[in-house]
Design a protein around this motif. Structure first.
Motif, PDB file in Angstrom:
ATOM      1  N   VAL A 140       0.854  -1.184   0.000  1.00  0.00           N
ATOM      2  CA  VAL A 140       0.000   0.000   0.000  1.00  0.00           C
ATOM      3  C   VAL A 140       0.887   1.229   0.000  1.00  0.00           C
ATOM      4  N   SER A 141       0.636   2.170  -0.906  1.00  0.00           N
ATOM      5  CA  SER A 141       1.390   3.415  -0.987  1.00  0.00           C
ATOM      6  C   SER A 141       0.643   4.496  -0.215  1.00  0.00           C
ATOM      7  N   PRO A 142       1.213   5.716  -0.110  1.00  0.00           N
ATOM      8  CA  PRO A 142       0.490   6.789   0.580  1.00  0.00           C
ATOM      9  C   PRO A 142      -0.840   7.122  -0.080  1.00  0.00           C
ATOM     10  N   ASN A 143      -0.975   6.810  -1.378  1.00  0.00           N
ATOM     11  CA  ASN A 143      -2.198   7.168  -2.097  1.00  0.00           C
ATOM     12  C   ASN A 143      -3.196   6.035  -2.199  1.00  0.00           C
ATOM     13  N   GLY A 144      -2.826   4.835  -1.794  1.00  0.00           N
ATOM     14  CA  GLY A 144      -3.779   3.735  -1.871  1.00  0.00           C
ATOM     15  C   GLY A 144      -3.117   2.432  -2.271  1.00  0.00           C
ATOM     16  N   TRP A 828       4.179   9.217   5.801  1.00  0.00           N
ATOM     17  CA  TRP A 828       3.616   7.864   5.732  1.00  0.00           C
ATOM     18  C   TRP A 828       4.542   6.845   6.371  1.00  0.00           C
ATOM     19  N   ALA A 829       3.984   5.688   6.683  1.00  0.00           N
ATOM     20  CA  ALA A 829       4.605   4.743   7.615  1.00  0.00           C
ATOM     21  C   ALA A 829       5.983   4.269   7.169  1.00  0.00           C
ATOM     22  N   ALA A 830       6.195   4.059   5.866  1.00  0.00           N
ATOM     23  CA  ALA A 830       7.457   3.487   5.420  1.00  0.00           C
ATOM     24  C   ALA A 830       8.650   4.386   5.710  1.00  0.00           C
ATOM     25  N   ARG A 831       8.438   5.693   5.802  1.00  0.00           N
ATOM     26  CA  ARG A 831       9.532   6.619   6.080  1.00  0.00           C
ATOM     27  C   ARG A 831       9.119   7.642   7.135  1.00  0.00           C
ATOM     28  N   GLY A 888       9.696   1.258 -22.122  1.00  0.00           N
ATOM     29  CA  GLY A 888      10.837   2.056 -21.688  1.00  0.00           C
ATOM     30  C   GLY A 888      12.132   1.480 -22.221  1.00  0.00           C
ATOM     31  N   LYS A 889      13.090   2.321 -22.482  1.00  0.00           N
ATOM     32  CA  LYS A 889      14.379   1.876 -23.013  1.00  0.00           C
ATOM     33  C   LYS A 889      15.308   1.443 -21.869  1.00  0.00           C
ATOM     34  N   ASN A 890      16.047   0.363 -22.129  1.00  0.00           N
ATOM     35  CA  ASN A 890      17.060  -0.151 -21.194  1.00  0.00           C
ATOM     36  C   ASN A 890      16.488  -0.435 -19.802  1.00  0.00           C
ATOM     37  N   THR A 891      15.268  -0.914 -19.766  1.00  0.00           N
ATOM     38  CA  THR A 891      14.626  -1.238 -18.494  1.00  0.00           C
ATOM     39  C   THR A 891      13.607  -2.343 -18.700  1.00  0.00           C
ATOM     40  N   ARG A 892      13.229  -2.978 -17.599  1.00  0.00           N
ATOM     41  CA  ARG A 892      12.117  -3.922 -17.642  1.00  0.00           C
ATOM     42  C   ARG A 892      11.166  -3.668 -16.473  1.00  0.00           C
ATOM     43  N   ALA A 893      11.099  -2.417 -16.033  1.00  0.00           N
ATOM     44  CA  ALA A 893      10.211  -2.050 -14.936  1.00  0.00           C
ATOM     45  C   ALA A 893       9.616  -0.671 -15.210  1.00  0.00           C
ATOM     46  N   CYS A 894       8.307  -0.596 -15.279  1.00  0.00           N
ATOM     47  CA  CYS A 894       7.602   0.664 -15.462  1.00  0.00           C
ATOM     48  C   CYS A 894       6.392   0.702 -14.545  1.00  0.00           C
ATOM     49  N   ARG A 895       5.757   1.870 -14.474  1.00  0.00           N
ATOM     50  CA  ARG A 895       4.586   2.053 -13.607  1.00  0.00           C
ATOM     51  C   ARG A 895       3.584   2.981 -14.272  1.00  0.00           C
ATOM     52  N   ILE A 896       2.353   2.839 -13.847  1.00  0.00           N
ATOM     53  CA  ILE A 896       1.313   3.813 -14.184  1.00  0.00           C
ATOM     54  C   ILE A 896       0.700   4.264 -12.871  1.00  0.00           C
ATOM     55  N   LEU A 897       0.754   5.564 -12.604  1.00  0.00           N
ATOM     56  CA  LEU A 897       0.221   6.131 -11.364  1.00  0.00           C
ATOM     57  C   LEU A 897      -0.984   6.996 -11.686  1.00  0.00           C
ATOM     58  N   PHE A 898      -2.063   6.805 -10.947  1.00  0.00           N
ATOM     59  CA  PHE A 898      -3.307   7.512 -11.195  1.00  0.00           C
ATOM     60  C   PHE A 898      -3.581   8.497 -10.062  1.00  0.00           C
ATOM     61  N   ASN A 899      -4.070   9.651 -10.410  1.00  0.00           N
ATOM     62  CA  ASN A 899      -4.466  10.617  -9.386  1.00  0.00           C
ATOM     63  C   ASN A 899      -5.776  10.227  -8.729  1.00  0.00           C
ATOM     64  N   GLN A 918      -6.957  -8.464  -8.207  1.00  0.00           N
ATOM     65  CA  GLN A 918      -6.129  -7.655  -9.091  1.00  0.00           C
ATOM     66  C   GLN A 918      -6.182  -6.177  -8.751  1.00  0.00           C
ATOM     67  N   VAL A 919      -7.211  -5.762  -8.038  1.00  0.00           N
ATOM     68  CA  VAL A 919      -7.294  -4.384  -7.547  1.00  0.00           C
ATOM     69  C   VAL A 919      -7.723  -4.427  -6.087  1.00  0.00           C
ATOM     70  N   GLY A 920      -7.458  -3.323  -5.375  1.00  0.00           N
ATOM     71  CA  GLY A 920      -7.861  -3.260  -3.983  1.00  0.00           C
ATOM     72  C   GLY A 920      -9.362  -3.137  -3.825  1.00  0.00           C
ATOM     73  N   LYS A 921      -9.831  -3.249  -2.601  1.00  0.00           N
ATOM     74  CA  LYS A 921     -11.265  -3.173  -2.349  1.00  0.00           C
ATOM     75  C   LYS A 921     -11.853  -1.846  -2.799  1.00  0.00           C
ATOM     76  N   GLU A 922     -11.094  -0.792  -2.689  1.00  0.00           N
ATOM     77  CA  GLU A 922     -11.552   0.525  -3.122  1.00  0.00           C
ATOM     78  C   GLU A 922     -10.841   0.970  -4.395  1.00  0.00           C
TER      79      GLU A 922
END
Length: 1003
Positions: A140-144, A828-831, A888-899, A918-922
């Protein structure tokens, strides 16, 4: 009159020097032993092959090869490690002359030999380049909630057990596998992850675990050592980025076969491997077979209740997979964890042997188990169900013995002690009262006669309140010191934890000795020891009530040491009760006092027997037998004399007076110790030593081990944002527990030890208040990340760490000189508790210019733009759905972040699994994409909720990550920190990617 006798020293008397010497020797000896066991790892065998199939020389070479460079999942070196492991496994199997099958090997040609398919192969090697998983239940991130899509590159070696089903049962249909209908018992999973973090070489996290697995393969494939149950050896990839490799394993058929597991991990950089967690008591008994067991159930309860925030693959295997097993890991020094100091140079072959020997003994025990305890079935959704087992309690003794019991057994013992011991002491109270020997709380005793009805002063109450008062004051002193450190130098425990311990221990001891010794000097009391034990008993009883509630209601077994503490206090107090039976009856004492008091001296007292000269008292108590009896001769004369002779000598430190009649053994003619009540001379002199033996060593050992475990686990988590005050309060509480056993005896100490300890206190207090809290050997960890807005070229480097210190580190960097820092506290909790500061940094070069097709001289904002490409197409204008194409070039890790949050998503090529949402409850606010292929395009279909009347838009960021930092110049900002930061600091990763580049989107 006979000549005077020379004084003799009784080595077991309750006198200053015996008490001081014995108590000091016991505490110093046990403290030294505890420190040695905790910090000195058992030596690896000098023979490179301590057991058939085990080669320590080869294991150490493997560790050096594995950790010679950084190898996170998103790096080219990670692929090299993967291929190297396949070759090493083949070499081991060939050297043991083992034929084996190969399942789904890709990418490299290792020349594997074919196996005769008419017979089951003893070993099957799986190179899983197929399994993928989409899940939203792990992070869980700070946004959900975050959804993760991961493609695994796990390697598995199945060593067939002699009792396993024949054939390649893993190729059965999905329906048959889900039914759980297979012959034989479930197998054993042994796991370690071969990826490292982007800032660490991974020697102990988790290189030692990986090379231990290689040696396990060698051992169990050696002729004559086939296990009864099948063993699955799992080299998983992607643990450092949300335990992805373990999740991918659950998609493989082998995950349905295994019922028990052993996870090998690293949360430190050396030392001993400790048992972090266990699912139940039954499986913990396998670990008890280890030659050098190490750990306590306290760490497991810390994880269970969320006090420990980090995670391991254990939580996946048990929580999602339904397996029962163990989590064994290194835990110190944490300052080197996830840094470039996690290398082979900073660990040792002894640490490697400690984990390997533990893994070997535990796995052998698991694979030899023939019970039905771990039999089970596979549920409809594919989860293994082997039951939950019994909640367990476990701890080691000096790293050699290991105690395991079920929690309900501990609960039964706790309840029994809570009920039985008060009954015993109440019964003893009654017996003592009936026998007229109840001196506790006894103020006076009346001798009812026609001649004298004055009271005899017993002073039994004297000393009752002094121990709790001194205890509270001494405890308040160490609590006050905890607050003092928190205010003036809160991080000193990071590098000087033993200086803090020395300060707290010496402060408590010096304060309580000063109070109890001072009061005892002014008003001596023979019952100080017993009253102290009574107060300890009351406090321990209350603590045991709390521990028992925790055992029953919250399933917490960490109070096991309280059970032992209470039992030892009860045993010591029982001895004090029994001692009272050695005292004369109070009636007899009163008669003696009346007879011993000289004429005209006033009312008799309990010290009246000392008021007259000895000769006079002797003549009063033992008149010549030839004297003629008169009307005034006491009727009690003969009985009384016989009664006095029945009591042994008192415990006074003075010798008996010279006597021409050595047969006279009247204790009331002896001096009591140091002005204490005269009747106490009848008490045994040696029983204090038995009490101390019962009370001291076992509690020093158990509480001392807990103190060292908690210190190692927590004192360097301050760099992670943990508050300092709880740590110091915890240390203060343990200080009281570890020194309380000496409390009943401390008023007998000579001034030498307390004086020395007071001087130690002054020195350590001064040091703790003024010393710098970090050092070259205990470096402050700060967290690095570089963020690039690819369209504009804005490039920000940030370090996250303890406020004040992180700014000092940044000011030492040439690129940050004269630049404005943007700092903020992270909520947030992680830091939580840390400060993050950002500045315009040196431009990264994670994508080679040759891949962009642009000349190296182009401005960064032009160069960055081509690193990431995406396309968004809305399904149609009437629904809230869109398709993302990302690469993405020279990588195998990407993300999509939604507001905002998406309510549903589908990833092209992704497999579904009913065990994972596959998705959270909310909904989910972020999608993390991990591919086994470089520069792979992703296609993601998302849906989101909006206004029922008309569709709404969706905006956010598309981001890719880069982690390759093994070559200088790829991430210049990170190179600069490593080169110019103060020697008391070190750098670790701040996120999954060292460099994160993004572009905004809106649809």
């Amino acid at each position: 009159m006979a000549p005077s006798k020379s004084k003799s020293w009784n080595p077991v008397a309750f006198a200053p020097w015996p008490v001081t010497i014995y108590a000091t020797v016991v505490y110093l000896g046990l403290f030294a032993a505890l420190l040695v066991v905790h910090h000195v790892v058992p030596s690896a065998p000098t023979n490179p092959a301590p057991e058939k199939g085990i080669n320590m020389t080869q294991a150490w070479r493997d560790l050096q090869e594995l950790s010679n460079n950084l190898h996170p999942y998103n790096s080219r070196r990670n692929d090299e490690v993967h291929d190297w492991l396949l070759l090493r496994i083949e070499d081991i199997l060939k050297s043991n002359d083992v034929d084996f099958n190969v399942d789904n090997v890709q990418h490299i040609n290792t020349g594997f030999r074919p196996w005769n398919a008419t017979k089951p192969a003893p070993v099957t090697l799986f190179n899983d380049m197929v399994s993928n998983i989409t899940f939203a239940n792990g992070f869980v991130s700070p946004n959900g909630t975050i959804t993760t899509y991961f493609e695994g590159t796990n390697i598995m070696v199945y060593v067939r057990g002699s009792e396993d089903a024949a054939g390649e049962w893993w190729k059965q249909s999905e329906a048959l596998r889900k039914s759980g209908k297979r012959s034989g018992k479930g197998g054993v999973l042994v796991n370690a992850h071969y990826d490292s973090v982007a800032t660490g070489f991974g020697a102990t996290d988790d290189g030692v675990g990986v090379v231990s697995l290689l040696q396990l393969i060698s051992y169990f494939t050696t002729p004559g050592q086939q296990p009864k149950k099948g063993i699955v050896v799992l080299f998983n990839n992607g643990e450092e980025d949300n335990l992805n490799g373990a999740h991918a394993f659950l998609r493989h058929p082998l995950s349905r076969f295994t019922h028990t597991f052993l996870n090998l991990e690293g949360a430190g950089a050396g030392g001993r491997a400790t048992l972090f967690r266990s699912t139940d008591a039954e499986v913990t008994k396998f670990y008890a077979k280890s030659p050098n067991p190490f750990g306590s159930t306290i760490s497991a309860d810390g994880f269970k209740k969320g006090f420990v925030r980090s995670g391991t693959d254990y939580s996946v295997f048990n929580g999602d997979g339904g397996l029962r097993g163990l989590d064994v890991a290194f835990m110190e020094p944490r300052a080197r964890y996830h840094t470039d100091q996690d290398d082979a140079r900073d660990t040792s072959i002894d640490s490697l042997w400690h984990m390997l020997s533990t893994a070997l003994a535990t796995t052998k025990s698991m694979a030899s188990d023939r019970s039905t305890e771990f039999d089970g079935s596979v549920t409809e959704n594919g989860r293994v169900d082997t039951g939950s087992g019994s909640d367990g309690v476990w701890f080691d003794i000096f790293g050699r013995a290991f105690a395991v019991m079920q929690l309900h057994t501990l609960f039964a013992i706790s309840v029994t002690l809570l009920v039985i011991t008060p009954v015993v002491f109440v019964a003893l109270d009654v017996v003592l009262r009936k026998s007229d020997r109840w001196y506790l709380f006894a103020r006076k005793r009346y001798l009812h006669s026609s001649e004298n009805d004055d009271p005899v002063e017993l002073n039994g109450w004297r000393g009752f309140f002094r121990f709790p008062v001194a205890f509270v004051v001494a405890t308040a002193a160490v609590v006050g010191l905890a607050f003092l450190l928190t205010k003036f130098n809160p991080y000193i425990a990071y590098s000087s934890e033993y200086s803090v311990w020395s300060m707290l221990l010496t402060a408590w001891f010096a304060v309580i000795w000063f109070l109890l010794k001072g009061i005892d000097t002014v008003r001596p009391s023979a019952l100080t020891r017993m009253y102290s034990l009574i107060w300890l008993y009351v406090g321990a009883w209350i603590a045991l009530v709390a521990a028992t509630i925790g055992e029953n209601r919250f399933k917490i077994g960490s109070g096991y040491f309280i059970v032992v503490y209470f039992a030892s206090v009860s045993a010591a107090l029982l001895i004090s009760y029994i001692e009272l039976f050695a005292l004369p009856q109070k009636t007899v004492l009163a008669q003696h006092a009346v007879l011993a008091a000289p004429a005209g001296s006033g009312p008799p007292t309990s010290r009246g027997i000392d008021a007259a000269p000895i000769d006079e008292r002797r003549s009063m108590m033992h008149p010549d037998a030839d004297d003629e009896a008169t009307e005034t001769t006491s009727l009690l004369q003969n009985d009384q004399g016989a009664t006095f002779r029945r009591y042994g000598r008192g415990h006074a430190d003075a010798n008996d007076a010279d006597s021409e009649e050595p047969e006279t053994k009247d204790p009331m003619l002896n001096q009591a110790y140091g002005g204490e009540q005269a009747w106490s001379s009848a008490l045994p002199r040696w029983t204090w030593l038995l009490q101390f033996v019962l009370l001291g060593p076992i509690n020093i050992i158990l509480v001392g081990q807990i103190a060292l475990l908690l210190t190692s686990a927590l004192h360097q988590t301050l760099a992670d944002g943990n508050a300092a005050l709880p740590l110091y309060l915890l240390m203060a509480a343990v200080t009281v527990l570890i020194l309380a056993p000496v409390g009943p005896f401390i008023h007998r100490f000579t001034y030498h030890v307390p004086t020395f300890l007071f001087l130690v206190f002054i020195g350590t207090l001064t040091y703790n208040l003024v010393a710098f809290p970090f050092s070259r050997d205990n470096r402050l960890k700060v967290y690095f990340i570089q963020e690039v807005e690819l369209d504009s070229g804005i490039n920000r480097v940030s370090l996250t760490g303890l406020g004040g210190y992180v700014q000092e580190i940044i000011t030492s960097l040439p690129s940050a000189a004269g630049k404005e820092l943007s700092c903020n506290n992270l909520p947030w909790a992680a830091r939580n508790g840390l400060t993050s500061c950002a500045w315009d940094g040196l431009a990264p070069r994670v994508v080679p210019a040759s891949e962009t097709g642009l000349p190296p001289t182009v401005p960064p904002e032009v160069m960055f733009r081509d690193w990431l490409s995406y396309n968004i197409s809305r399904v149609n204008s009437s629904v809230n759905a869109a398709v993302f194409d990302v690469v993405g070039k020279n990588t195998r890790a990407c993300r999509i972040l939604f507001n905002s949050r998406v309510s549903n998503l589908t990833i092209a090529g992704g497999a579904s699994d009913p065990r994972f949402q596959q998705v959270g409850k909310e909904g989910s606010s972020e999608i993390r994409l991990w591919s086994r292929e470089w520069e792979k395009p992703w296609q993601v279909h998302v849906e989101w909720r909006g206004d029922d009347e008309e569709p709404v838009g969706l905006d956010g960021k598309v981001m890719c990550l880069w982690n390759d930092a093994d070559k200088s110049g790829v991430i210049p900002a990170l190179d600069e920190i490593r080169r110019f930061a103060p020697v008391w600091s070190t750098v670790s990763k701040g996120s999954d990617g060292l460099v994160e580049g993004w572009k905004y989107f809106s649809v």
